[in-house]
Design a protein around this motif. Sequence first.
Motif, PDB file in Angstrom:
ATOM      1  N   HIS A 107     -31.534 -36.541 -28.269  1.00  0.00           N
ATOM      2  CA  HIS A 107     -32.740 -36.524 -29.093  1.00  0.00           C
ATOM      3  C   HIS A 107     -33.561 -35.312 -28.672  1.00  0.00           C
ATOM      4  O   HIS A 107     -33.655 -34.999 -27.479  1.00  0.00           O
ATOM      5  CB  HIS A 107     -33.538 -37.815 -28.874  1.00  0.00           C
ATOM      6  N   SER A 108     -34.163 -34.626 -29.630  1.00  0.00           N
ATOM      7  CA  SER A 108     -34.887 -33.376 -29.338  1.00  0.00           C
ATOM      8  C   SER A 108     -36.086 -33.561 -28.405  1.00  0.00           C
ATOM      9  O   SER A 108     -36.493 -32.613 -27.743  1.00  0.00           O
ATOM     10  CB  SER A 108     -35.334 -32.718 -30.642  1.00  0.00           C
ATOM     11  N   THR A 109     -36.664 -34.768 -28.319  1.00  0.00           N
ATOM     12  CA  THR A 109     -37.830 -34.980 -27.449  1.00  0.00           C
ATOM     13  C   THR A 109     -37.448 -35.438 -26.041  1.00  0.00           C
ATOM     14  O   THR A 109     -38.316 -35.670 -25.209  1.00  0.00           O
ATOM     15  CB  THR A 109     -38.787 -36.021 -28.066  1.00  0.00           C
TER      16      THR A 109
ATOM     17  N   ARG B  65     -30.698 -35.537 -21.780  1.00  0.00           N
ATOM     18  CA  ARG B  65     -29.866 -34.938 -22.815  1.00  0.00           C
ATOM     19  C   ARG B  65     -28.613 -34.297 -22.248  1.00  0.00           C
ATOM     20  O   ARG B  65     -27.627 -34.103 -22.935  1.00  0.00           O
ATOM     21  CB  ARG B  65     -30.653 -33.849 -23.538  1.00  0.00           C
TER      22      ARG B  65
END
Length: 137
Positions: free
Chosen positions: A18-20, A8
């Motif tokens: 993406h948050s994951t 990230r």
Amino acid sequence: MKVKHIGREASCDLVLEHSTVSRQHARLELVDDGTVWVTDTDSRNGTFLQRNKQWIRLLKVSLCVGDRLRFGDCEVPLQQLTSVFGNRAGIKLGAQHFTLRQGSPTHRKVTGWDEPGPALHKPKRNPLTGQLEEDRL
């Protein structure tokens, strides 16, 4: 060997917002022989490979034709992964892996399924000692 980073963080060679996906999620290595290795760098949500229709969490793997990769919940096509090295990188993906189903003609030729073999029995353990007991026929 060339090394590229996936994550990230803006400093990564392949940025996945993406948050994951972790800040420094995984590392791509292009080895001198042209093979590409993917290494998970202790990411929180893991790096996953789909090969033979099964997703498995990986620590380090060499890429093959037909592989699918997921970083956390973010799937990235092979072409996008390998493009971080440029068009003239000389990348050579391994041959696609296939599983042989039991009973298929190829499987029988390789393992001799047409020939009857000895019947196998599960050994019994002594409940007190835990030692394997021999069958007394």
